[in-house]
Scaffold this motif. Structure first.
Motif, PDB file in Angstrom:
ATOM      1  N   PHE A 284      27.581  59.947  17.125  1.00 18.50           N
ATOM      2  CA  PHE A 284      27.355  58.651  17.764  1.00 18.50           C
ATOM      3  C   PHE A 284      27.233  57.527  16.733  1.00 18.50           C
ATOM      4  O   PHE A 284      27.820  56.455  16.891  1.00 18.50           O
ATOM      5  CB  PHE A 284      26.088  58.713  18.618  1.00 18.50           C
ATOM      6  N   ALA A 285      26.473  57.791  15.658  1.00 23.57           N
ATOM      7  CA  ALA A 285      26.225  56.748  14.657  1.00 23.57           C
ATOM      8  C   ALA A 285      27.335  56.648  13.621  1.00 23.57           C
ATOM      9  O   ALA A 285      27.404  55.669  12.882  1.00 23.57           O
ATOM     10  CB  ALA A 285      24.889  57.025  13.956  1.00 23.57           C
ATOM     11  N   ARG A 286      28.170  57.691  13.552  1.00 23.07           N
ATOM     12  CA  ARG A 286      29.250  57.766  12.556  1.00 23.07           C
ATOM     13  C   ARG A 286      28.719  57.747  11.130  1.00 23.07           C
ATOM     14  O   ARG A 286      29.356  57.236  10.212  1.00 23.07           O
ATOM     15  CB  ARG A 286      30.271  56.640  12.782  1.00 23.07           C
ATOM     16  N   VAL A 287      27.542  58.312  10.966  1.00 23.79           N
ATOM     17  CA  VAL A 287      26.935  58.500   9.651  1.00 23.79           C
ATOM     18  C   VAL A 287      25.902  59.609   9.801  1.00 23.79           C
ATOM     19  O   VAL A 287      25.319  59.783  10.871  1.00 23.79           O
ATOM     20  CB  VAL A 287      26.278  57.187   9.143  1.00 23.79           C
TER      21      VAL A 287
ATOM     22  N   THR B  88      21.995  48.788  14.512  1.00 26.41           N
ATOM     23  CA  THR B  88      21.307  48.053  15.566  1.00 26.41           C
ATOM     24  C   THR B  88      21.907  48.457  16.909  1.00 26.41           C
ATOM     25  O   THR B  88      23.074  48.178  17.196  1.00 26.41           O
ATOM     26  CB  THR B  88      21.443  46.539  15.365  1.00 26.41           C
ATOM     27  N   ARG B  89      21.118  49.174  17.708  1.00 27.00           N
ATOM     28  CA  ARG B  89      21.536  49.608  19.036  1.00 27.00           C
ATOM     29  C   ARG B  89      20.347  49.423  19.974  1.00 27.00           C
ATOM     30  O   ARG B  89      19.200  49.596  19.572  1.00 27.00           O
ATOM     31  CB  ARG B  89      21.949  51.088  19.046  1.00 27.00           C
ATOM     32  N   ASP B  90      20.607  49.100  21.247  1.00 25.38           N
ATOM     33  CA  ASP B  90      19.480  49.072  22.176  1.00 25.38           C
ATOM     34  C   ASP B  90      19.082  50.507  22.479  1.00 25.38           C
ATOM     35  O   ASP B  90      19.845  51.450  22.272  1.00 25.38           O
ATOM     36  CB  ASP B  90      19.817  48.283  23.447  1.00 25.38           C
ATOM     37  N   THR B  91      17.861  50.673  22.966  1.00 24.11           N
ATOM     38  CA  THR B  91      17.319  52.024  23.099  1.00 24.11           C
ATOM     39  C   THR B  91      18.120  52.885  24.071  1.00 24.11           C
ATOM     40  O   THR B  91      18.315  54.085  23.841  1.00 24.11           O
ATOM     41  CB  THR B  91      15.844  51.970  23.543  1.00 24.11           C
ATOM     42  N   GLN B  92      18.592  52.296  25.168  1.00 25.08           N
ATOM     43  CA  GLN B  92      19.367  53.085  26.116  1.00 25.08           C
ATOM     44  C   GLN B  92      20.706  53.529  25.541  1.00 25.08           C
ATOM     45  O   GLN B  92      21.257  54.557  25.940  1.00 25.08           O
ATOM     46  CB  GLN B  92      19.573  52.296  27.414  1.00 25.08           C
ATOM     47  N   SER B  93      21.224  52.777  24.585  1.00 22.44           N
ATOM     48  CA  SER B  93      22.458  53.209  23.917  1.00 22.44           C
ATOM     49  C   SER B  93      22.229  54.480  23.119  1.00 22.44           C
ATOM     50  O   SER B  93      23.085  55.366  23.093  1.00 22.44           O
ATOM     51  CB  SER B  93      22.986  52.093  23.011  1.00 22.44           C
TER      52      SER B  93
ATOM     53  N   VAL C  86      23.906  59.487  22.391  1.00 27.02           N
ATOM     54  CA  VAL C  86      23.643  60.790  21.775  1.00 27.02           C
ATOM     55  C   VAL C  86      23.831  61.906  22.799  1.00 27.02           C
ATOM     56  O   VAL C  86      24.388  62.967  22.495  1.00 27.02           O
ATOM     57  CB  VAL C  86      22.236  60.828  21.148  1.00 27.02           C
ATOM     58  N   ASN C  87      23.397  61.691  24.039  1.00 26.49           N
ATOM     59  CA  ASN C  87      23.547  62.724  25.069  1.00 26.49           C
ATOM     60  C   ASN C  87      25.008  63.067  25.340  1.00 26.49           C
ATOM     61  O   ASN C  87      25.324  64.198  25.755  1.00 26.49           O
ATOM     62  CB  ASN C  87      22.869  62.289  26.367  1.00 26.49           C
ATOM     63  N   THR C  88      25.899  62.133  25.096  1.00 18.75           N
ATOM     64  CA  THR C  88      27.333  62.399  25.283  1.00 18.75           C
ATOM     65  C   THR C  88      27.797  63.561  24.423  1.00 18.75           C
ATOM     66  O   THR C  88      28.701  64.318  24.802  1.00 18.75           O
ATOM     67  CB  THR C  88      28.150  61.142  24.925  1.00 18.75           C
ATOM     68  N   PHE C  89      27.153  63.731  23.275  1.00 16.22           N
ATOM     69  CA  PHE C  89      27.606  64.743  22.309  1.00 16.22           C
ATOM     70  C   PHE C  89      26.683  65.970  22.264  1.00 16.22           C
ATOM     71  O   PHE C  89      26.870  66.846  21.416  1.00 16.22           O
ATOM     72  CB  PHE C  89      27.689  64.116  20.919  1.00 16.22           C
TER      73      PHE C  89
END
Length: 271
Positions: A38-41, A69-74, A79-82
């Motif tokens: 998700f974060a690509r790092v 910088t991401r909102d909390t729901q993001s 993350v749940n997608t993966f």
């Protein structure tokens, strides 16, 4: 740099415990893989408390640091997608970074925790249920809940829990503060709820195993107090199965503002 806390729920049956291993078949491995995708790092996480193979979590708490910088729901949805079906991030919250003059003001999933609560769900019936395999422990001999409550009373307070400590335990001290133990029965289900400042390796499963000896009449309730005083792991009951053990809740100071869930309900064994 931001510090993010996550509430993570998982079915521990498919995994080799929480802490990452070389085979990458652990909850932490899967969580960090999902975070990296998700974060690509790469993202390194720290948890409130490690759980063993087959042990579940209603609410494990972890933290990690990131420059994103991401909102909390993001963080939750992304993350749940993966993640596999057996693991889910339930909530995310940005927590304060420590000022240079006082590192103790920084949130830490493990060191900021005030207490931990575990449930152990036990199916007490002459015949095992395949529907509960991996979700509840099982013992076929009838159990007397009042006898087990009398035995558990000896455990309340600050004690040396060496008699209930795994030989592989890495904790610096066997002394822990057991704040409460509840034992409730509903039909064939018995739920043990234990709250302490911290737990030793296998401590809950070892306690439950010994309380079962009391409940089925094999030992007296006073035997639990004798085990504490003896400080000899060989005198207590064998380590009970992991199937019914759930990390239920981590307690933190309200100042951190974590959106934690109740942590006290097992919907399939609500009492």
């Amino acid at each position: 740099m931001k510090r993010i806390a996550l509430g993570v729920q998982y079915d521990g049956a498919p995994w080799n415990g929480y802490q990452k291993q070389l085979d990458r078949h652990t909850v932490q491995d899967q969580l960090e893989i999902a975070l990296a995708r998700f974060a690509r790092v790469d993202v390194a996480t720290t948890c409130a408390g490690r759980t063993d193979t087959g042990v579940h979590a209603l609410e494990q708490v972890v933290h990690f640091d990131t420059e994103l910088t991401r909102d909390t729901q993001s963080w939750v949805r992304g993350v749940n997608t993966f993640l596999p079906d057996s693991i889910a991030v339930r909530w995310a919250s940005e927590v304060a970074q420590a000022p240079a003059h006082d590192p103790h003001l920084e949130f830490h999933a493990r060191f900021s925790a005030r207490a931990r609560t575990y449930h152990y769900v036990l199916y007490n019936h002459p015949v095992r249920s395949p529907l509960l395999a991996g979700k509840a422990g099982w013992t076929f001999r009838p159990l007397d809940v009042e006898r087990m409550r009398a035995g558990a009373a000896h455990l309340i307070g600050q004690h040396d829990f060496t008699a209930f400590r795994s030989s592989q335990c890495q904790a610096k001290s066997p002394v822990k503060d057991m704040q409460s133990i509840r034992i409730e029965r509903s039909g064939d289900a018995i739920v043990f709820t234990l709250r302490a400042n911290a737990f030793l390796h296998h401590m809950v499963r070892n306690l439950v195993g010994s309380l079962i000896y009391v409940g089925n009449g094999r030992q007296r309730p006073e035997w639990i107090g004798e085990l504490l005083r003896a400080r000899d792991r060989h005198e207590a009951a064998p380590t009970f199965m992991p199937d019914g053990l759930y990390l239920a809740k981590i307690d933190y100071d309200p100042k951190w503002g974590l959106p934690q869930e109740a942590g006290s309900l097992l919907p399939w064994f609500s009492l």
